[in-house]
Design a protein around this motif. Structure first.
Motif, mmCIF file in Angstrom:
data_model
loop_
_atom_site.group_PDB
_atom_site.id
_atom_site.type_symbol
_atom_site.label_atom_id
_atom_site.label_comp_id
_atom_site.label_asym_id
_atom_site.label_seq_id
_atom_site.Cartn_x
_atom_site.Cartn_y
_atom_site.Cartn_z
ATOM 1 N N GLY A 121 27.730 28.594 66.582
ATOM 2 C CA GLY A 121 26.467 28.265 65.929
ATOM 3 C C GLY A 121 25.622 27.264 66.693
ATOM 4 O O GLY A 121 25.213 27.494 67.836
ATOM 5 N N ALA A 122 25.368 26.122 66.075
ATOM 6 C CA ALA A 122 24.488 25.111 66.669
ATOM 7 C C ALA A 122 25.049 24.567 67.983
ATOM 8 O O ALA A 122 24.294 24.029 68.803
ATOM 9 N N ALA A 123 26.350 24.713 68.199
ATOM 10 C CA ALA A 123 26.945 24.218 69.455
ATOM 11 C C ALA A 123 26.412 24.989 70.661
ATOM 12 O O ALA A 123 26.446 24.497 71.792
ATOM 13 N N PHE A 124 25.894 26.218 70.428
ATOM 14 C CA PHE A 124 25.317 27.008 71.530
ATOM 15 C C PHE A 124 24.066 26.348 72.097
ATOM 16 O O PHE A 124 23.644 26.655 73.203
ATOM 17 N N LYS A 125 23.443 25.466 71.271
ATOM 18 C CA LYS A 125 22.132 24.936 71.668
ATOM 19 C C LYS A 125 22.192 24.135 72.959
ATOM 20 O O LYS A 125 21.166 23.911 73.598
ATOM 21 N N SER A 126 23.376 23.697 73.365
ATOM 22 C CA SER A 126 23.513 22.971 74.631
ATOM 23 C C SER A 126 23.077 23.865 75.802
ATOM 24 O O SER A 126 22.721 23.364 76.867
ATOM 25 N N GLY A 127 23.127 25.209 75.603
ATOM 26 C CA GLY A 127 22.759 26.136 76.671
ATOM 27 C C GLY A 127 23.891 26.362 77.667
ATOM 28 O O GLY A 127 23.809 27.245 78.517
ATOM 29 N N ILE A 128 24.966 25.586 77.548
ATOM 30 C CA ILE A 128 26.115 25.749 78.456
ATOM 31 C C ILE A 128 27.068 26.769 77.833
ATOM 32 O O ILE A 128 27.252 26.781 76.607
ATOM 33 N N ALA A 129 27.655 27.635 78.680
ATOM 34 C CA ALA A 129 28.598 28.638 78.163
ATOM 35 C C ALA A 129 29.755 27.924 77.466
ATOM 36 O O ALA A 129 30.488 27.152 78.102
ATOM 37 N N VAL A 130 29.922 28.174 76.167
ATOM 38 C CA VAL A 130 30.890 27.393 75.383
ATOM 39 C C VAL A 130 32.328 27.758 75.741
ATOM 40 O O VAL A 130 32.657 28.921 76.003
ATOM 41 N N GLU A 131 33.181 26.737 75.730
ATOM 42 C CA GLU A 131 34.626 26.948 75.877
ATOM 43 C C GLU A 131 35.254 26.865 74.489
ATOM 44 O O GLU A 131 34.633 26.399 73.541
ATOM 45 N N PRO A 278 19.556 30.818 68.611
ATOM 46 C CA PRO A 278 18.619 31.203 69.672
ATOM 47 C C PRO A 278 19.318 31.688 70.944
ATOM 48 O O PRO A 278 18.830 32.578 71.630
ATOM 49 N N ILE A 279 20.464 31.085 71.260
ATOM 50 C CA ILE A 279 21.150 31.492 72.503
ATOM 51 C C ILE A 279 22.661 31.463 72.279
ATOM 52 O O ILE A 279 23.186 30.549 71.652
ATOM 53 N N ALA A 280 23.334 32.492 72.781
ATOM 54 C CA ALA A 280 24.802 32.522 72.734
ATOM 55 C C ALA A 280 25.313 32.816 74.144
ATOM 56 O O ALA A 280 24.975 33.847 74.724
#
Ligand code: GDD
Length: 318
Positions: A121-131, A278-280
């Motif tokens: 969710g909102a953690a995607f907002k960093s724009g960095i590919a999530v781990e 917005p971004i995943a």
């Protein structure tokens, strides 16, 4: 022969995964709300609503699985906004019912729980590919219910059940419901080409960015994750991502390019959501290192097959 109980066997992924599992040497016991021999190629069929704890316990006792994949869920984000109670009862209580049934009747089974990349969710907002160790910050009832179900699985894993959680990113292909974005666009293009829809393609938020995978690549990942059974210290949660994120507008462009028909694009307010990620973007290193998995199918190939599937559907469905 390993014997795998597949919940949600009659859904988009379930139907494809059934055949893939059989090809990989599993005997598949299909469980669905309305699975029938005519609809499924599974070795056995059980009909059960996962919200019914005692019926599900009986089904697991009957199936005696060595492996379980729990696909059954409400998976459509807009539906989860409209029907939050149904979503939580199915996705969370349904998962709890299954875990209890496994604990009582198949405690040695290895269980794969496909959660969702939506949990970030909102953690995607960093724009960095999530781990995988990124803290989930769900933005809709579907994602929140998947986080809750993940914690239920983690608690049973902590108590000794063997299993793994997968967080697949958007997976697409023929037979997916047109409730989802690429199937919706492909169906509309096919209808317009056949003269059954005015040449205006209705869309929602085209600015969203998603990581798309062919459903076959996701099925591959699931099968490889089953190989973690009995391996001490294996990871408990892994992303399934291609590693390449695309704007929905660009995906639509790729699809429109595959049609000769002039098509206008129009935003339909009904297709906009109360909140949209917005971004995943996902990091797939852990899955690659753990299993050797690689996505094999290019997005362009998947989209072209999807369009052909819908052209055929439009031709054959009155
Ligand atoms: N459905 C739909 N229809 N989505 C549209 C449309 C449209 O006409 N136009 C734009 N979109 C945008 C949505 O707003 C969203 O940003 C994106 O396209 C993808 O929408 P969906 O295909 O509905 O998928 P999702 O991202 O909400 O969720 C899917 O992927 C998750 C994994 O990341 C589902 O398959 C979930 O079940 C899955 O967990």
């Amino acid at each position: 022969m390993p014997r795998l109980l597949l919940t949600g066997a009659n859904g988009f992924v379930g139907k494809i995964l059934t055949g893939r599992l059989q090809g990989a040497g599993y005997e598949v016991v299909a469980l669905g709300g309305n699975v029938s021999p005519a609809q499924s190629i599974a070795d056995e069929y059980l009909t059960c609503d996962i919200r019914d704890a005692s019926a599900l316990a009986q089904a697991v006792a009957d199936a005696q699985p060595t492996h379980v994949i729990h696909l059954a869920a409400i998976s459509h984000v807009p539906t989860s906004f409209k029907e939050p109670l149904l979503t939580w009862q199915t996705n969370v209580i349904g998962s709890m019912n299954l875990l209890e049934a496994i604990r009582q009747h198949a405690p040695d089974a290895f269980t794969l729980f496909p959660s969702s990349s939506e949990v970030y969710g909102a953690a995607f907002k960093s724009g960095i590919a999530v781990e995988e160790d990124t803290l989930p910050q769900p933005l809709n009832p579907y994602a929140a219910s998947k986080v809750a179900a993940e914690y239920a699985f983690r608690e049973y894993f902590r108590q000794g059940l063997d299993g793994v959680i997968a967080r697949p990113f958007n997976h697409i292909g023929a037979q997916q419901s047109p409730d989802f974005v690429t199937a919706s666009f492909a169906r509309q293009i096919a209808l317009i080409e056949a003269g059954q829809q005015t040449p205006v393609l209705k869309v929602g938020n085209l600015e969203a960015i998603r990581d798309f995978l062919d459903v076959q690549d996701v099925c591959d990942a699931y099968i490889q994750l089953l190989g973690l059974a009995g391996k001490p210290g294996h990871p408990l949660c892994l992303n399934i991502a291609s590693g390449q994120s695309r704007k929905i507008r660009d995906v639509l462009e790729l699809m429109l390019k595959q049609s000769q028909t002039p098509i206008a694009v129009e935003q339909d307010p009904e297709r906009l959501r109360p909140s949209d990620i917005p971004i995943a973007a996902g990091n797939n290193t852990l899955l690659k290192q753990t299993t050797g998995w690689q996505p094999a199918i290019a997005l362009e190939t998947t989209l072209s097959q999807l369009l052909d599937y819908w052209r055929e559907q439009v031709k054959t469905t009155p």
